[in-house]
Enzyme design. Structure first.
Site, short mmCIF file in Angstrom:
data_model
loop_
_atom_site.label_atom_id
_atom_site.label_comp_id
_atom_site.label_asym_id
_atom_site.label_seq_id
_atom_site.Cartn_x
_atom_site.Cartn_y
_atom_site.Cartn_z
N HIS A 71 0.84 -1.20 0.00
CA HIS A 71 0.00 0.00 0.00
C HIS A 71 0.87 1.24 0.00
O HIS A 71 2.07 1.17 0.21
CB HIS A 71 -1.02 0.00 1.14
CG HIS A 71 -0.47 0.29 2.50
ND1 HIS A 71 0.25 -0.63 3.22
CD2 HIS A 71 -0.56 1.38 3.29
CE1 HIS A 71 0.58 -0.11 4.39
NE2 HIS A 71 0.11 1.11 4.46
N HIS A 73 1.58 5.46 1.08
CA HIS A 73 1.39 6.51 2.07
C HIS A 73 1.55 7.85 1.37
O HIS A 73 2.66 8.37 1.29
CB HIS A 73 2.44 6.40 3.19
CG HIS A 73 2.15 5.36 4.21
ND1 HIS A 73 2.98 5.11 5.28
CD2 HIS A 73 1.11 4.52 4.35
CE1 HIS A 73 2.46 4.15 6.03
NE2 HIS A 73 1.32 3.76 5.47
N ASP A 84 -0.90 -0.29 10.64
CA ASP A 84 -0.11 -1.15 9.74
C ASP A 84 0.64 -2.22 10.54
O ASP A 84 0.67 -3.39 10.14
CB ASP A 84 0.92 -0.32 8.97
CG ASP A 84 0.27 0.61 7.93
OD1 ASP A 84 -0.85 0.32 7.49
OD2 ASP A 84 0.92 1.61 7.60
N CYS A 130 -12.72 -14.14 21.16
CA CYS A 130 -13.58 -14.49 20.03
C CYS A 130 -13.51 -13.44 18.93
O CYS A 130 -13.56 -13.78 17.75
CB CYS A 130 -15.02 -14.75 20.49
SG CYS A 130 -15.87 -13.33 21.19
N HIS A 195 -20.60 -13.05 22.47
CA HIS A 195 -19.76 -14.01 21.78
C HIS A 195 -20.01 -13.93 20.28
O HIS A 195 -21.15 -13.95 19.83
CB HIS A 195 -20.06 -15.43 22.29
CG HIS A 195 -19.22 -16.48 21.64
ND1 HIS A 195 -17.84 -16.48 21.75
CD2 HIS A 195 -19.53 -17.55 20.88
CE1 HIS A 195 -17.36 -17.52 21.07
NE2 HIS A 195 -18.36 -18.18 20.54
N HIS A 207 -15.15 -20.58 15.94
CA HIS A 207 -15.24 -19.62 17.04
C HIS A 207 -14.26 -19.95 18.16
O HIS A 207 -13.59 -20.98 18.14
CB HIS A 207 -16.69 -19.54 17.55
CG HIS A 207 -17.18 -20.75 18.27
ND1 HIS A 207 -18.15 -20.71 19.23
CD2 HIS A 207 -16.84 -22.07 18.16
CE1 HIS A 207 -18.39 -21.92 19.68
NE2 HIS A 207 -17.62 -22.76 19.07
ZN LIG Z 1 -0.12 2.45 6.07
#
Ligand SMILES: [Zn+2]
Length: 238
Positions: A71, A73, A84, A130, A195, A207
């Protein structure tokens, strides 16, 4: 950096420039051992993090193995944000970040770190619980980064209602019948829906119950009777 990745780096940089001032995101996919950069749509409206479009992630997975998450910036350096760092830590994948400042691109690389498997985790309140499993499932399997919530031990008995209060903010809507990847919210051992589980094809829940290891098990009658909400992810957090 290996010669193999040079073309990916320049393609990712071109993508970051094309998206500027928006944050770009994409994936490096190894197609029979040859890496290629696949630009993806960023579903986040926010500037400090990105959300890979799940369809783009799925399409990339069909091409080959995802080996790097990339990605940009815009207007800041390539150093990872807190978001990040946390997302990288649980992604089990190498990350590249390209900073674009005054038209100059600089790169930061974060090697893949170890990651907990989805099943067999030991419960640690607020850290491995969970909702951690829910978030990890969404990130690893669907390529969606769900918002995180600070949570205290025993919040469900102390006036907090984290799932119900936050599901809209987190991008979920209520539905009647579960589909693969939907979030099942249950009130177990408490009047508060406390939950969360992932519903999987075959009527199975993935779960992590307090005091047990995370696991898959049949979504049987006992769980159905505790269910308060069936939630489907619809959009980026707002
Ligand atoms: Zn970033």
């Amino acid at each position: 950096m290996s010669e193999l990745f040079k073309k990916c780096r320049s393609d990712a940089e071109a993508h970051a420039r094309a998206e500027y001032p928006r944050e770009s995101c994409g994936l490096v996919v190894s197609v029979r051992g040859k890496p290629q950069y696949v630009p993806c749509r960023n579903q986040s409206d926010e500037t400090d993090h990105f959300i890979l479009h799940p369809e783009d992630y799925a399409a990339a997975e069909d091409l080959g193995d995802i080996v790097v998450i990339v990605h940009s910036h815009p207007d800041v350096g390539p150093e990872p944000s807190l978001h990040d760092l946390a997302s990288h830590a649980v992604s089990r994948t190498t990350w590249w970040i390209v900073g674009l400042v005054n038209g100059v691109a600089t790169w930061h690389e974060m090697p893949a770190s170890g990651e907990l498997a989805l099943e067999g985790r030991v419960f640690v309140h607020g850290v491995i619980d969970c909702y951690t499993l829910v978030r990890d499932y969404y990130r690893q399997v669907l390529g969606i980064t769900l918002m995180d919530f600070h949570r205290k031990d025993d919040w469900w008995n102390n006036g907090e209602n984290l799932y119900v209060d936050n599901f809209t903010k987190a991008g979920f809507v209520q539905v009647d019948t579960p589909e693969q990847g939907d979030l099942i919210v249950m009130a177990i051992g408490s009047p508060t829906p406390c939950h969360g589980a992932i519903w999987l094809d075959g009527d199975v829940l993935l779960h992590h119950l307090y005091g047990r290891l995370s696991c898959k098990e049949v979504y049987g009658r006992a769980y159905r009777e505790c269910t308060t909400h069936i939630l489907r992810y619809k959009r980026a957090p707002s």
